[in-house]
Design an enzyme around this catalytic site. Structure first.
Site, PDB file in Angstrom:
ATOM      1  N   GLU A  45      -0.144   1.829  -4.315  1.00 27.58           N
ATOM      2  CA  GLU A  45      -0.646   3.163  -4.604  1.00 27.58           C
ATOM      3  C   GLU A  45      -1.402   3.662  -3.377  1.00 27.58           C
ATOM      4  O   GLU A  45      -2.238   2.950  -2.830  1.00 27.58           O
ATOM      5  CB  GLU A  45      -1.579   3.190  -5.826  1.00 27.58           C
TER       6      GLU A  45
ATOM      7  N   GLU B 112      -3.670  -3.640 -12.553  1.00 27.84           N
ATOM      8  CA  GLU B 112      -5.128  -3.590 -12.713  1.00 27.84           C
ATOM      9  C   GLU B 112      -5.609  -4.431 -13.881  1.00 27.84           C
ATOM     10  O   GLU B 112      -6.265  -3.946 -14.798  1.00 27.84           O
ATOM     11  CB  GLU B 112      -5.570  -2.114 -12.852  1.00 27.84           C
TER      12      GLU B 112
END
Length: 799
Positions: free
Chosen positions: A289, A217
């Site tokens: 994820e 991220e």
């Protein structure tokens, strides 16, 4: 291998390769490996003919010895290392390990210990690896930093694929210059390469690592491209992962990745995954994820894996995440609980958002892990012709056969086994299927209202490093086509005296030979039910549409509360009764609605009370009015039982918790549990403990006397020593205080769980729409568990 050393003159090196049993495979010629004084750098190449290949399913490790000798031939130093041979490549749009397109059945793992924080003892690392292997997990993403080197050694040894992730994250820049601010700034390029290169140089000799990850991220920029190029120049033997580049591009089959070799996304919906799988793409896809395992959940796991198995290029994913990050604390009463954000006076904090794992902080498996194990099990069983015992087996392993397993079958009904046997498993290579015939004989006619199940179990045939012989790997349960005898309705007390009733200002008392039922005519509920002097029901049943919101309902609960679903009130519009010779019928019309709002449920309760003490309750209702909620948490009945009725039996899915989209791990059988075992101890209290697809349930005291409930279709039940408001108002388990009664829920339907704490909500097929008309019945009766068996219970007939 490339070696660097600083030594004195005339030292020599030997490179020795031993197999798993430490037999010599090949030795390097020390004459060619003579070191000059000073810093030396040299490459060693030892040809190995047809090596055993390392994989997570067969983690074969060789022993490599680098032996340094001085000028006189004496050993000065020996460096040992476990070595695995395996190949990772990108070919035809697929990620291949040893030539096979594997499926990641993975988890994201933070390093966490409930007392030691980030300092993880070796024994705890072993515990993690054992739990993963025992629950069919084959891969770990080291979210979001390189782990302790000992963990990599364990993954090499036990067999787990790794995505090794650099400690780079710029998530917080979303609130300032933008998440890509550092990643696209050349001033930071050296820092990015430094972090990635240190990870690669430290961990490059571990066969378990098949993907390097550039971080997490951090947007996307030129520094990712630079680190990708550095890795490819220094370690071309592995592929590279970075989720940030796929954002906005993973649906584009023509997009050329610049800083990674696989498309990777987070929390993508089932629908989008299916669309990507159907498309034509240059790269494989993984979900680094998904299935956010926060609190009660994750829901929809089985649906994801149906999609993954339908498309080769969808190569699995990594559940977020492995463990709840609770910190062990003790309150002023000496009770242990697990603390999280805000419990230490810390501001800002993210509350319980880090309580999001498949295992609790003490490493006890949650229902989510039990469900995951079932969903990703490596064998699929399908019915072909169950009359003749014909089934189809599919080997879902990527590399190995089934010779390490032993398989058994049994035919079971009620709480009995009708027959059983051993299955001689065929030689079935990875990915192949075979038809087999089980040599059972079905009864020509089965017992009335009895399900006959074919239960098949696959267990380890011998001890493995990670589990003992007999450890269950996979199982299947198939309903058998056994015709049933006609169920004869049992006379409900025709021989007994006529019912007696007494009507008061605010109540109605109905008396039979051995029971008394009192209705509260104002609130429209049973206020007392006694059988032979013992309380059966303290209060209820009453329609219930609410439950303590789960973590995965953190967004929809705002809509529910805005609509007033948590503040429903019951208004009785009419209460009437009529007496027949054999039974008394009570009619109650009620409106169930929130204050202020202009919507509500129009409902009717109809009780039929027989002379035997059996009670049938039919409930119908529908939604009326303006601006109602779109969905509901549940539709069901809630009642209070005496606290002494602590022993529960049921026939349905079990033994653990299950919901409409989390029930693959629930097997049909007759179960017996105490009230304390019917709740799931989530760190952050919420809706829990439901058992789905139930045919009947009983609650009894220690003498075996209690209440029996059945329905005209499968239902859900849960029972707690707490109210739903208690779960909703608590922040920790220690906030819960036992009530002096048991709350029993008999539910017609539940909304799906989903993963909307960070991901999609329930699939449409699992959503409980608020505007659906409901119509269901339950039958309640006093009974003695000591005088009636589960076989007889299954034959109870709804009048």
């Amino acid at each position: 291998s490339n070696l660097k050393a600083q030594v004195a003159e005339d030292y020599t090196l030997e490179a020795i390769l031993l197999d798993k049993e430490k037999n010599l495979v090949i030795k390097g010629d020390s004459k060619d490996l003579r070191l000059e004084k000073g810093i030396n750098s040299l490459n060693i190449s030892l040809p190995v003919d047809k090596p055993y290949k390392w994989s997570a399913e067969s983690p074969y490790l060789y022993h490599t010895l680098i032996v340094l000798k001085d000028g006189s031939g004496q050993i000065a130093e020996v460096i040992p290392h476990r070595t695995g041979f395996r190949c990772v490549e990108l070919k035809d749009g697929l990620m291949l390990v040893n030539g096979k397109a594997i499926k990641f059945k993975g988890v994201n793992r933070h390093e966490h210990h409930p007392r030691l924080g980030r300092a993880i003892p070796y024994e705890t690392m072993v515990e993690d690896v054992l739990l993963m292997k025992q629950h069919n997990i084959n891969a770990v993403r080291t979210a979001h930093y390189p782990d302790d080197p000992k963990f990599y050694q364990l993954c090499d040894e036990y067999g787990l694929y790794l995505i090794d992730e650099a400690d780079i994250e710029t998530h917080g820049f979303e609130y300032g210059e933008g998440v890509s601010a550092l990643s696209d700034n050349p001033v930071w390029q050296e820092a990015y390469i430094d972090r990635v290169s240190r990870m690669v140089e430290r961990d490059k000799n571990h066969p378990s690592i098949i993907l390097w990850s550039l971080g997490n991220e951090s947007g996307f920029g030129q520094n990712h491209i630079a680190t990708y190029k550095w890795i490819k120049e220094n370690d071309p033997t592995r592929l590279v992962h970075y989720e940030g580049e796929s954002v906005g591009h993973f649906k584009d089959g023509n997009y050329e990745l610049k800083a990674c070799d696989v498309h990777s996304t987070m929390y993508t919906s089932h629908k989008e995954m299916d669309q990507v799988g159907q498309g034509s793409h240059r790269y494989p896809h993984i979900m680094c994820e998904y299935a956010h395992a926060m609190g009660n959940g994750p829901g929809g796991l089985a649906d994801y894996w149906d999609i993954f198995y339908s498309h080769d290029r969808l190569q699995g994913g990594f559940v977020w995440e492995w463990i709840d990050h609770g910190i062990e604390q003790t309150d002023n009463k000496g009770q242990l609980y697990y603390a999280y954000g805000g419990d230490f006076g810390d501001k800002p904090n993210d509350g319980n958002f880090i309580i999001d794992g498949l295992i609790f902080p003490d490493r006890t498996p949650s229902p989510g892990l039990i469900e995951y194990k079932k969903v990703i099990e490596p064998i699929r069983v399908e019915a072909l012709n169950l009359d003749k015992g014909e089934i189809k087996l599919t080997n879902l392993y990527d590399f190995i056969g089934l010779d390490h397993l032993q398989a058994t079958w049994e035919i079971a009904h009620d709480d009995k086994v009708y027959s059983r046997g051993i299955i001689e498993l065929p030689e079935l290579e990875a990915g192949e299927s075979a038809q087999i015939i089980l040599p059972y004989k079905l009864p020509k006619v089965g017992q009335a209202k009895t399900d006959y199940w074919l239960n098949i179990r696959f267990a380890l045939a011998w001890d493995e490093m990670w589990a003992k012989q007999g450890h269950e790997i996979a199982w299947a349960q198939l309903k058998l086509p056994v015709a049933q005898t006609e169920a004869l309705a049992r006379p409900l007390g025709n021989h007994l005296p006529t019912l007696v009733f007494t009507e008061g200002d605010k109540d109605l008392l109905v008396e039979g030979a051995d029971f008394k039922i009192t209705f509260d005519t104002v609130y429209g509920t049973i206020s007392s039910w006694k059988h032979e002097g013992k309380d059966m029901i303290i209060s209820g049943p009453r329609l219930n549409f609410w439950h303590a919101p789960t973590d995965n309902e953190m967004y929809v609960k705002k809509e529910w509360k805005k609509a007033g679903l948590d503040a429903l009130t019951h208004r009785v519009d009419s209460f009437s009764w009529e007496l027949d010779g054999d039974f008394l019928r009570v009619h109650i019309k009620a409106r169930i609605a929130p204050p202020v709002h202009a919507w509500g449920f129009s409902s009717e309760y109809t009780y039929t009370i027989y002379k035997s003490g059996d009670v049938r309750l039919r409930v119908v209702g529908d939604l009326k009015g303006k601006n109602p909620p779109e969905t509901l948490p549940r539709i069901g009945l809630k009642m209070r039982l005496p606290k002494s009725m602590e022993r529960f039996s049921w026939y349905g899915r079990g033994p653990g918790e299950s919901y409409i989209d989390t029930k693959k791990a629930g097997r049909f059988a007759t179960y017996n549990l105490g009230i304390e075992d019917l709740s799931t101890p989530y760190v952050y209290p919420q809706e829990n403990g439901n058992r789905s697809d139930t045919s009947w349930v009983s609650a009894t005291d220690l003498t075996g006397i209690g209440l029996f409930a059945a329905a005209d279709s499968k239902f859900n039940f849960s029972a707690h020593l707490y109210r739903q408001e208690d779960f909703e108002n608590a922040r920790h388990r220690t906030d819960l205080v036992e009530r002096d009664y048991i709350t029993l829920n008999l539910d017609y339907r539940h909304n799906g769980i989903g993963t909307n704490s960070c991901g999609p909500g329930p699939l449409d097929k699992y959503i409980l729409k608020a505007d659906e008309t409901f119509n269901f019945s339950v039958r309640l009766k006093p009974f003695s568990r000591n005088a009636i068996s589960p076989t007889v219970l299954n034959k109870q007939v709804m009048i």
